[in-house]
Design a protein around this motif. Structure first.
Motif, PDB file in Angstrom:
ATOM      1  N   UNK A  34      66.601  42.173  47.270  1.00  0.00           N
ATOM      2  CA  UNK A  34      66.981  42.434  45.949  1.00  0.00           C
ATOM      3  C   UNK A  34      67.337  41.165  45.194  1.00  0.00           C
ATOM      4  N   UNK A  35      67.790  40.295  45.791  1.00  0.00           N
ATOM      5  CA  UNK A  35      68.598  39.125  44.965  1.00  0.00           C
ATOM      6  C   UNK A  35      67.258  38.389  44.465  1.00  0.00           C
ATOM      7  N   UNK A  36      66.175  38.339  45.366  1.00  0.00           N
ATOM      8  CA  UNK A  36      64.987  37.713  44.758  1.00  0.00           C
ATOM      9  C   UNK A  36      64.446  38.446  43.469  1.00  0.00           C
ATOM     10  N   UNK A  37      64.341  39.721  43.672  1.00  0.00           N
ATOM     11  CA  UNK A  37      63.884  40.351  42.398  1.00  0.00           C
ATOM     12  C   UNK A  37      64.749  40.144  41.456  1.00  0.00           C
ATOM     13  N   UNK A  39      66.479  37.796  40.626  1.00  0.00           N
ATOM     14  CA  UNK A  39      66.436  36.487  40.206  1.00  0.00           C
ATOM     15  C   UNK A  39      65.087  36.080  39.183  1.00  0.00           C
ATOM     16  N   UNK A  40      64.186  36.798  39.684  1.00  0.00           N
ATOM     17  CA  UNK A  40      62.620  36.757  38.878  1.00  0.00           C
ATOM     18  C   UNK A  40      63.051  37.413  37.731  1.00  0.00           C
ATOM     19  N   UNK A  41      63.588  38.580  37.426  1.00  0.00           N
ATOM     20  CA  UNK A  41      63.663  39.600  36.423  1.00  0.00           C
ATOM     21  C   UNK A  41      64.744  38.585  35.416  1.00  0.00           C
ATOM     22  N   UNK A  42      65.602  37.873  35.850  1.00  0.00           N
ATOM     23  CA  UNK A  42      66.600  37.228  35.039  1.00  0.00           C
ATOM     24  C   UNK A  42      65.726  36.247  34.438  1.00  0.00           C
ATOM     25  N   UNK A  43      64.893  35.578  35.141  1.00  0.00           N
ATOM     26  CA  UNK A  43      63.993  34.323  34.591  1.00  0.00           C
ATOM     27  C   UNK A  43      63.096  35.122  33.345  1.00  0.00           C
ATOM     28  N   UNK A  44      62.532  36.136  33.706  1.00  0.00           N
ATOM     29  CA  UNK A  44      61.700  36.826  32.602  1.00  0.00           C
ATOM     30  C   UNK A  44      62.174  36.907  31.648  1.00  0.00           C
TER      31      UNK A  44
END
Length: 114
Positions: A34-37, A39-44
């Protein structure tokens, strides 16, 4: 053999291994995923960096599209006036058409967000 089966895994539970240990491990893996997902969403979702150069280029593009439409209309109108001998009418009509085309091009570019 031990007949207790782990849910979802389908394998046998090793001796000395409790379900609590298994749940704690699964929870830790889930939190990492969940932390990885996130992080990716925040960057997008991060807004694009806008600076003076990009805003200046957008303004220059809009101005050049409008100016180009007006100039092309004026040149075409003048050309038709020279060919047909209708001195100011062709220039005025095509100048107005060029103005409308320039405004439409600016609106189209503004909507697309380029």
């Amino acid at each position: 053999m031990n007949d207790d089966r782990r849910e979802g895994g389908g394998g046998e539970v090793p001796p000395g291994h409790s379900d609590q240990d298994d749940l704690a491990g699964r929870k830790a893996r889930l939190e990492q995923t969940l932390a990885k997902v996130k992080g990716v969403r925040d960057k997008q979702r991060a807004p694009e960096r806008t600076d003076f150069g990009t805003n200046y280029s957008k303004a220059f593009r809009l101005a050049s599209e409008f100016t180009g439409g007006v100039l092309v209309g004026a040149v075409l109108g003048w050309g038709f006036d020279q060919l047909l001998g209708t001195s100011p009418i062709g220039l005025v009509v095509f100048l107005l058409l060029g103005f409308a085309a320039g405004v439409m091009a600016m609106v189209r570019t503004g909507r697309s967000g380029d």
